[in-house]
Design a protein around this motif. Structure first.
Motif, PDB file in Angstrom:
ATOM      1  N   LYS A 104       0.812  -1.412   0.436  1.00  0.00           N
ATOM      2  CA  LYS A 104       0.055   0.334   0.178  1.00  0.00           C
ATOM      3  C   LYS A 104       0.951   1.323   0.135  1.00  0.00           C
ATOM      4  O   LYS A 104       2.209   1.262   0.325  1.00  0.00           O
ATOM      5  N   ASN A 105      -0.048   2.258  -0.464  1.00  0.00           N
ATOM      6  CA  ASN A 105       0.985   3.269  -0.169  1.00  0.00           C
ATOM      7  C   ASN A 105       1.633   3.666   1.814  1.00  0.00           C
ATOM      8  O   ASN A 105       0.755   4.348   1.884  1.00  0.00           O
ATOM      9  N   ILE A 106       2.951   3.431   1.639  1.00  0.00           N
ATOM     10  CA  ILE A 106       2.989   3.873   2.531  1.00  0.00           C
ATOM     11  C   ILE A 106       4.044   5.128   3.103  1.00  0.00           C
ATOM     12  O   ILE A 106       4.688   5.363   4.006  1.00  0.00           O
ATOM     13  N   VAL A 107       4.291   5.737   2.071  1.00  0.00           N
ATOM     14  CA  VAL A 107       4.786   7.222   2.128  1.00  0.00           C
ATOM     15  C   VAL A 107       3.440   7.794   2.414  1.00  0.00           C
ATOM     16  O   VAL A 107       3.267   8.947   3.293  1.00  0.00           O
ATOM     17  N   GLY A 108       1.890   8.004   1.939  1.00  0.00           N
ATOM     18  CA  GLY A 108       1.275   8.776   2.144  1.00  0.00           C
ATOM     19  C   GLY A 108       0.626   9.862   1.356  1.00  0.00           C
ATOM     20  O   GLY A 108       2.076  10.003   0.187  1.00  0.00           O
ATOM     21  N   GLU A 109      -0.166  10.241   1.417  1.00  0.00           N
ATOM     22  CA  GLU A 109      -0.718  11.354   0.438  1.00  0.00           C
ATOM     23  C   GLU A 109       0.020  12.718  -0.239  1.00  0.00           C
ATOM     24  O   GLU A 109       0.764  12.934   1.137  1.00  0.00           O
ATOM     25  N   PRO A 110       0.751  13.334  -0.572  1.00  0.00           N
ATOM     26  CA  PRO A 110       1.290  14.146  -0.867  1.00  0.00           C
ATOM     27  C   PRO A 110       1.087  15.309   0.103  1.00  0.00           C
ATOM     28  O   PRO A 110       1.687  16.182   0.494  1.00  0.00           O
ATOM     29  N   CYS A 111      -0.406  15.762   0.156  1.00  0.00           N
ATOM     30  CA  CYS A 111      -0.679  16.890   1.009  1.00  0.00           C
ATOM     31  C   CYS A 111       0.385  16.861   2.874  1.00  0.00           C
ATOM     32  O   CYS A 111       0.783  17.508   3.405  1.00  0.00           O
ATOM     33  N   PHE A 112       0.419  15.556   3.091  1.00  0.00           N
ATOM     34  CA  PHE A 112       1.326  14.595   3.951  1.00  0.00           C
ATOM     35  C   PHE A 112       2.969  14.739   3.755  1.00  0.00           C
ATOM     36  O   PHE A 112       3.216  13.928   4.960  1.00  0.00           O
ATOM     37  N   VAL A 113       3.315  15.604   2.462  1.00  0.00           N
ATOM     38  CA  VAL A 113       5.165  14.811   2.632  1.00  0.00           C
ATOM     39  C   VAL A 113       5.357  16.387   1.980  1.00  0.00           C
ATOM     40  O   VAL A 113       4.997  17.159   1.605  1.00  0.00           O
ATOM     41  N   MET A 114       6.244  16.387   2.505  1.00  0.00           N
ATOM     42  CA  MET A 114       7.169  18.140   2.533  1.00  0.00           C
ATOM     43  C   MET A 114       8.017  17.579   1.397  1.00  0.00           C
ATOM     44  O   MET A 114       9.097  16.851   1.973  1.00  0.00           O
TER      45      MET A 114
END
Length: 207
Positions: A174-184
């Protein structure tokens, strides 16, 4: 003096006015106030400009409306192209129209990057599902498993190649990084990696 400014990119399309206003308030009330907010609407039929107009009195906030639909990837890239060409802000952060941040989100994300020397940071987050009861019941198991997979990744700095190999072994699911809005992201990283593939849709989050 160290430049700690963040270029916040907000692509919009047919936004729910209440959600969009909540997102804007999240930005306005951040503990870290050195930011610009660039809103780019993808030719919505509703009056997105009318929703954001009260916030445009702040010179840090700008609004542009595409003349024609670009699609998700196209609008994300339009946001990126603008900041890649015209900005000297060292950090880039997407923020979507139906999401919310804790008020210290920017401050903590910048601190994580500065402390670790990493090029990107991602933050834990929760999912609040709206809509019909049937949709929520069907979606809840998916988002619960997604959250569990993400929480299995220990906090702290990770080696990029080892992390990518782990994710590839999982089939990028699954997407273990997460959505772009929680990635700087550091702008220098975006300058190296370039734009999103506009042929992708939901997989854009992972890309």
């Amino acid at each position: 003096m160290t430049n700690r400014s963040v270029a916040i990119l907000m692509p919009t399309y047919e936004p729910d006015p209440a959600h969009l206003r909540e997102a804007l308030e999240c930005v306005m009330n951040q503990t870290h106030q050195d930011w610009s907010l660039r809103i780019r609407d993808d030719a919505s039929k509703i009056d997105t400009h009318g929703i954001v107009a009260p916030y445009l009195a702040d010179p840090r906030i700008t609004f542009v409306r595409n003349n024609a639909r670009k699609g998700i990837g196209g609008n994300w890239n339009a946001c990126l192209k603008n900041v890649m060409v015209s900005s000297d802000e060292p950090f880039i952060q997407f923020f979507f129209q139906d999401d919310a941040w804790s008020l210290d989100y920017l401050e903590k994300s910048i601190a994580a990057l500065e402390t670790s020397g990493a090029d990107m940071s991602f933050a834990e987050h929760a999912y609040l599902l709206e809509g019909e009861e049937l949709f929520r019941k069907e979606a809840e198991p998916f988002y619960a498993s997604l959250t569990k997979a993400r929480q299995e990744i220990p906090a702290g700095k990770h080696d990029a190649r080892a992390f990518m190999m782990l994710w590839m072994q999982k089939g990028l699911r699954k997407n273990i990084v997460g959505e772009p809005c929680f990635v700087m992201l550091r702008k220098a990283l975006v300058d190296r990696t370039g734009l999103f593939s506009e042929t992708l849709r939901q997989v854009l989050d992972a890309e």
